[in-house]
Design a protein around this motif. Structure first.
Motif, short mmCIF file in Angstrom:
data_model
loop_
_atom_site.label_atom_id
_atom_site.label_comp_id
_atom_site.label_asym_id
_atom_site.label_seq_id
_atom_site.Cartn_x
_atom_site.Cartn_y
_atom_site.Cartn_z
N ASN A 96 -9.39 17.03 -24.38
CA ASN A 96 -8.80 18.37 -24.30
C ASN A 96 -7.30 18.33 -24.60
N VAL A 97 -7.01 18.16 -25.89
CA VAL A 97 -5.62 18.04 -26.35
C VAL A 97 -5.35 19.11 -27.39
N GLU A 98 -4.21 19.78 -27.26
CA GLU A 98 -3.78 20.79 -28.24
C GLU A 98 -2.37 20.44 -28.70
N VAL A 99 -2.22 20.31 -30.02
CA VAL A 99 -0.94 19.89 -30.60
C VAL A 99 -0.52 20.91 -31.64
N LYS A 100 0.69 21.48 -31.50
CA LYS A 100 1.17 22.49 -32.44
C LYS A 100 2.59 22.17 -32.90
N ASN A 101 2.82 22.41 -34.18
CA ASN A 101 4.17 22.30 -34.74
C ASN A 101 4.80 20.93 -34.45
N CYS A 102 4.02 19.89 -34.67
CA CYS A 102 4.49 18.53 -34.38
C CYS A 102 4.44 17.66 -35.63
N THR A 103 5.13 16.52 -35.56
CA THR A 103 5.10 15.54 -36.63
C THR A 103 4.61 14.20 -36.09
N PHE A 104 3.87 13.50 -36.96
CA PHE A 104 3.43 12.15 -36.68
C PHE A 104 4.01 11.27 -37.78
N ALA A 105 4.97 10.44 -37.44
CA ALA A 105 5.65 9.59 -38.41
C ALA A 105 4.73 8.46 -38.88
#
Length: 283
Positions: A59-68
């Motif tokens: 149950n993970v929600e990720v918004k407007n993020c970067t993964f280098a």
């Protein structure tokens, strides 16, 4: 939920085993597995810069993020995760994930990404990298772009709309695939697959649609497509012509014209396939 804002995390397992976090404007710098075995996590406007950020999570929600790039192998063995408006530069993301939703996400370095995943939804996703989507099952895709070879090998139950695919050996060893309104360029499309349907697609392929069981094409265009349908059972209705067809094993092929028809009676039953062209096709 516990609120975390404006933090910078380093070191291994910085927030290991957490539950009920709302993370905003934070950085996960050097340090492996910062959120491993966590659940009920919401992350926004943050950056993941090191390996294995989400393993064995729920149950993970990720918004407007970067993964280098160094957030390698980032999301494995996780259940119920969504990414929206994200830039995901790291390779080998998403392994054995169940219940994933990607919306407006870019994957510019997606080698070996999304393997053995189940129940996935992709909307407005752009991918560059080889071996994307191997051995997945239950995938719904709309507005998709990929530049990378060997995508969707060994997949089952895919429905795809409005795709642009530059991919050699796409859809090998697959079962139950339907592709609508898409452009596909690449050699050896669809080999060793069964129950694959293309509707209103434009395809360019050397030796495309060979060694297939029940390949269906309706309202498709085949541009610069040669030696097609070898040893395949076919139900094809092609708009325009086909450059060449070689040794289909059965079914029907309708096209305005076929530049070269190769039917070798020592290789296939030449009477098992009906070829319809010219005036019989209604032109």
């Amino acid at each position: 939920m516990r609120e975390i804002s404006g933090e910078r995390f380093t070191g291994e397992r910085a927030l290991f085993g957490s539950s009920g976090l709302n993370i905003n404007c934070s950085i996960f710098a050097d340090g492996e597995s910062p959120l491993k075995e966590s659940s009920d996590i919401y992350v926004e406007n943050s950056s993941f810069q090191w390996k294995y950020p989400f393993w064995y999570c729920r149950n993970v929600e990720v918004k407007n993020c970067t993964f280098a790039e160094m957030a390698r192998a980032g999301i494995w063995y996780t259940e119920n995760i969504s990414l929206e408006n994200c830039m995901y530069e790291a390779p080998k993301g998403f392994r054995r994930v169940r219940g994933m939703r990607l919306k407006n996400a870019d994957f510019p370095n997606a080698g070996e990404t999304m393997w053995s995943c189940r129940d996935a939804e992709l909307l407005d996703v752009s991918v560059k990298g080889d071996y994307f989507g191997m051995n997945c099952e239950g995938i719904s895709i709309n507005n998709f772009k990929i530049a990378g070879n060997y995508c969707f090998d060994g997949c089952k139950n895919i429905e795809m709309h409005n795709a642009q695919m530059l991919s050699k050996d796409a859809f090998w060893n697959c079962e139950n695939v339907t592709v609508y309104d898409s452009y596909i360029y690449g050699e050896y499309l669809g080999w060793n697959s069964k129950n694959v349907t293309f509707i209103n697609c434009t395809i360019e392929s050397l030796q495309g649609m060979c060694y297939m069981e029940n390949v269906v094409m309706k309202g498709c265009r085949l541009l610069n497509t040669t030696l097609s349908f070898e040893y395949s059972t076919v139900d094809a209705e092609i708009t325009g012509g086909i450059d060449s067809v070689k040794n289909p094993s059965g079914g029907i092929i309708k096209a305005e014209k076929i530049g070269e028809l190769i039917m070798e009676k020592d290789k296939v039953d030449v009477n098992a396939t009906r070829i319809v062209t010219g005036t019989d096709y209604g032109i």
